[in-house]
Design a protein around this motif. Structure first.
Motif, PDB file in Angstrom:
ATOM      1  N   LEU A  49       0.761  -1.234  -0.027  1.00 20.19           N
ATOM      2  CA  LEU A  49       0.108  -0.023   0.061  1.00 20.19           C
ATOM      3  C   LEU A  49       0.720   1.216  -0.004  1.00 20.19           C
ATOM      4  O   LEU A  49       1.798   1.459   0.903  1.00 20.19           O
ATOM      5  N   ASP A  50       0.766   2.024  -1.028  1.00 21.18           N
ATOM      6  CA  ASP A  50       1.784   3.326  -1.006  1.00 21.18           C
ATOM      7  C   ASP A  50       0.515   4.490  -1.027  1.00 21.18           C
ATOM      8  O   ASP A  50      -0.606   4.442  -1.038  1.00 21.18           O
ATOM      9  N   PRO A  51       1.287   5.841  -1.048  1.00 24.68           N
ATOM     10  CA  PRO A  51       0.405   7.153  -0.860  1.00 24.68           C
ATOM     11  C   PRO A  51      -0.540   7.224  -1.863  1.00 24.68           C
ATOM     12  O   PRO A  51      -1.940   7.626  -1.944  1.00 24.68           O
ATOM     13  N   ARG A  52      -0.652   6.385  -3.123  1.00 20.99           N
ATOM     14  CA  ARG A  52      -1.783   6.581  -4.332  1.00 20.99           C
ATOM     15  C   ARG A  52      -2.993   5.938  -3.634  1.00 20.99           C
ATOM     16  O   ARG A  52      -4.176   6.328  -4.266  1.00 20.99           O
ATOM     17  N   HIS A  53      -2.799   5.007  -2.680  1.00 20.69           N
ATOM     18  CA  HIS A  53      -3.995   4.454  -2.017  1.00 20.69           C
ATOM     19  C   HIS A  53      -4.870   5.164  -1.206  1.00 20.69           C
ATOM     20  O   HIS A  53      -5.771   5.001  -0.681  1.00 20.69           O
ATOM     21  N   GLY A  54      -3.993   6.275  -0.727  1.00 26.62           N
ATOM     22  CA  GLY A  54      -4.642   6.943   0.289  1.00 26.62           C
ATOM     23  C   GLY A  54      -5.332   8.252  -0.140  1.00 26.62           C
ATOM     24  O   GLY A  54      -5.507   8.435  -1.229  1.00 26.62           O
ATOM     25  N   LEU A  55      -5.284   9.220   0.871  1.00 33.07           N
ATOM     26  CA  LEU A  55      -6.033  10.366   0.590  1.00 33.07           C
ATOM     27  C   LEU A  55      -4.974  11.619   0.179  1.00 33.07           C
ATOM     28  O   LEU A  55      -3.838  11.692   0.541  1.00 33.07           O
TER      29      LEU A  55
END
Length: 303
Positions: free
Chosen positions: A255-261
């Motif tokens: 999981l990397d930042p593109r999966h977050g807000l």
């Protein structure tokens, strides 16, 4: 903090949606307003009663907890192989949400009966994980991890998106959850923030990536998991849950930042969560539990 008052027609719609979500089909209704005067597992003046009243942070924290659960191979197999989550996720989500409400707000006798039923069902769940290890759902170390992930998810979601919690408040939230954790059989669940950090450090090397984590997130994006009024926000709340994944675990899972807000999306989620924290819903468990204890239904929203 002061209670938020919506126009009456909108308030009725919000209350109806919230009430419907916490009445899963096939399960007996829980009357949080009865028996009069019977305390819950945690008292009305607890921090837990204030944290769990927020449906937005509760949803975010619940999804974050499942991400962490699915990172442990044996828990992952138990969830994926012994539930209908893949094909019919909404009833499972509703039951989980109701269980959280009963654990915190219901009369002690009702909570103890529900937890005993959950424990009996866990005793029948066994199998073998994808790494070859056998498991049983009532293994103490697995119960400890599940309780820990829930405590982290709910507390961290409130801390990040509603109101920052002091170190003392974080310890208090863990300590308040301990009696229920022991009833569930999680005798080694964290009772402080330091306990959680130690358990996370010990568990992280044992956590493993799996496509099931991404399958879960995809299911959560597509399922009508929230009442219709809140559904446009669902994809943002799932991204918020990903953001709660501790960085070492996120790295192991892919999981990397593109999966977050994004920063702008974070501001939206915070605004919605903080609004929800001021909105009393008279037919929801927090308000009904207050009535049971002889308090005004909006008591948790005052001061």
């Amino acid at each position: 903090m002061t209670a938020l008052v919506l126009p009456a027609p909108l308030h009725r719609r919000v209350e109806a949606a919230a009430g419907e979500f916490l009445r899963p089909e096939g399960l007996p209704a829980v009357d949080f307003a009865e028996p009069k005067g019977e305390p819950a597992l945690v008292p009305a003046d607890s921090l837990s009663w204030r944290l769990f009243k927020n449906p937005i942070s509760l949803f975010i924290g619940g999804v974050a907890a499942v991400i962490l659960e699915l990172a442990e191979a044996r828990v992952r197999a138990g969830v994926w192989d012994h539930t209908r989550f893949r094909t019919d996720p909404v009833p499972r989500l509703q039951r989980t949400g109701l269980a959280a409400m009963v654990t915190v707000y219901a009369a002690r006798s009702q909570a103890e009966a529900m937890i005993a039923g959950v424990s009996r069902r866990h005793a029948r769940v066994t199998g073998r994980a994808d790494d070859g290890r056998p498991y049983a759902a009532d293994d103490t170390d697995l119960l400890d991890w599940v309780q820990a992930t829930a405590g982290y998810g709910f507390g961290e979601a409130y801390h990040r998106f509603v109101r920052p919690l002091s170190p003392r408040d974080r310890d208090r939230a863990w300590a308040e959850a301990a009696p229920a954790a022991r009833l569930y059989g999680a005798t080694g669940a964290p009772t402080s923030q330091a306990d959680w950090e130690a358990q996370l450090a010990a568990m992280t090397p044992r956590l493993t990536p799996s496509p099931i984590v991404f399958d879960f997130l995809d299911i959560m994006r597509r399922a009508p998991a929230l009442p219709r009024l809140a559904r446009p926000l669902q994809h943002l709340l799932i991204r918020a849950a990903v953001d709660l994944t501790p960085p070492p675990v996120a790295a192991r899972l892919g999981l990397d930042p593109r999966h977050g807000l994004t920063p702008a999306q974070t501001r939206i989620v915070r605004a919605v969560a903080r609004t929800a924290d001021r909105l009393p819903l008279r037919n929801a468990p927090p308000a009904q539990a207050c009535v049971r204890m002889g308090l005004p239904p909006d008591w948790l929203y005052r001061g």
